[in-house]
Design a protein around this motif. Structure first.
Motif, mmCIF file in Angstrom:
data_model
loop_
_atom_site.group_PDB
_atom_site.id
_atom_site.type_symbol
_atom_site.label_atom_id
_atom_site.label_comp_id
_atom_site.label_asym_id
_atom_site.label_seq_id
_atom_site.Cartn_x
_atom_site.Cartn_y
_atom_site.Cartn_z
ATOM 1 N N GLY A 144 0.809 -1.205 0.000
ATOM 2 C CA GLY A 144 0.000 0.000 0.000
ATOM 3 C C GLY A 144 0.844 1.257 0.000
ATOM 4 N N GLY B 242 -0.056 3.892 3.147
ATOM 5 C CA GLY B 242 -0.901 2.799 3.600
ATOM 6 C C GLY B 242 -0.247 2.024 4.727
ATOM 7 N N GLU C 269 0.544 -6.550 1.493
ATOM 8 C CA GLU C 269 -0.213 -7.773 1.307
ATOM 9 C C GLU C 269 0.585 -8.719 0.432
ATOM 10 O OE1 GLU C 269 -4.261 -7.665 0.198
ATOM 11 O OE2 GLU C 269 -4.684 -5.866 1.333
ATOM 12 N N ASN D 92 -7.657 -8.032 -2.760
ATOM 13 C CA ASN D 92 -7.585 -6.690 -3.322
ATOM 14 C C ASN D 92 -6.406 -6.535 -4.270
ATOM 15 O OD1 ASN D 92 -7.817 -4.012 -3.882
ATOM 16 N ND2 ASN D 92 -7.714 -3.326 -1.759
ATOM 17 N N SER E 124 -5.988 -4.381 -6.607
ATOM 18 C CA SER E 124 -5.648 -3.005 -6.958
ATOM 19 C C SER E 124 -4.841 -2.327 -5.851
ATOM 20 C CB SER E 124 -6.905 -2.197 -7.278
ATOM 21 O OG SER E 124 -7.728 -2.097 -6.138
ATOM 22 N N LYS E 125 -4.621 -3.023 -4.744
ATOM 23 C CA LYS E 125 -3.826 -2.455 -3.648
ATOM 24 C C LYS E 125 -2.408 -2.231 -4.154
ATOM 25 C CE LYS E 125 -2.515 -3.123 1.118
ATOM 26 N NZ LYS E 125 -3.290 -2.022 1.656
#
Length: 137
Positions: A42, A46, A50, A56, A58-59
């Motif tokens: 992120g 962020g 991950e 997700n 698109s993170k």
């Protein structure tokens, strides 16, 4: 994720608009396909990384989309032992090819930001706990 909404493309049949989130997902999928990528990050803002296998996609992806062009930023976690310039170049090529072939947009730049290194966990044998000492015999 900061995105700029694209203008509508007018055709004889109507208009076509690709949501920036769609381009983020395409870029995220194209990024995690590259060998050496452990996951998406992120970024510093962020602060949460991950590893692969999360929902997700698109993170860690930021896009700027115009009517005919797109610029992409991806933030990744690299697997230890991989050559960063090679992995980054593979990401740039894969993201550019995926977005251009799926959307028809011209990708003007793909910036790769490496935020962390992932070390593979060595398989450790599970140690058995010592037998409990009995006080009463």
């Amino acid at each position: 994720m900061s995105t700029i909404a694209p203008d509508y493309v007018k055709t004889d049949m109507g208009s076509i608009q690709i949501a920036p989130e769609v381009i983020e997902i395409i870029a995220g999928l194209a990024t995690v396909e590259v060998q050496g990528v452990a996951g998406m990050s992120g970024g510093l803002a962020g602060g949460i990384a991950e590893l692969l296998g999360r929902k997700n996609l698109s993170k860690g992806v930021k896009v700027e989309v115009g009517q005919r062009e797109a610029a992409i930023d991806v933030s990744i976690i690299i697997e230890y032992g991989n050559r960063i310039p090679e992995v980054a170049s593979d990401i740039q090529n894969n993201v550019k090819m995926a977005i251009e072939s799926m959307t028809g947009l011209n990708v003007v730049e793909v910036n790769v930001h490496i935020h962390d290194v992932h070390f593979k966990q060595a398989d450790k044998p599970i140690e058995e706990e010592p037998a409990a000492a009995h006080r009463v015999k």
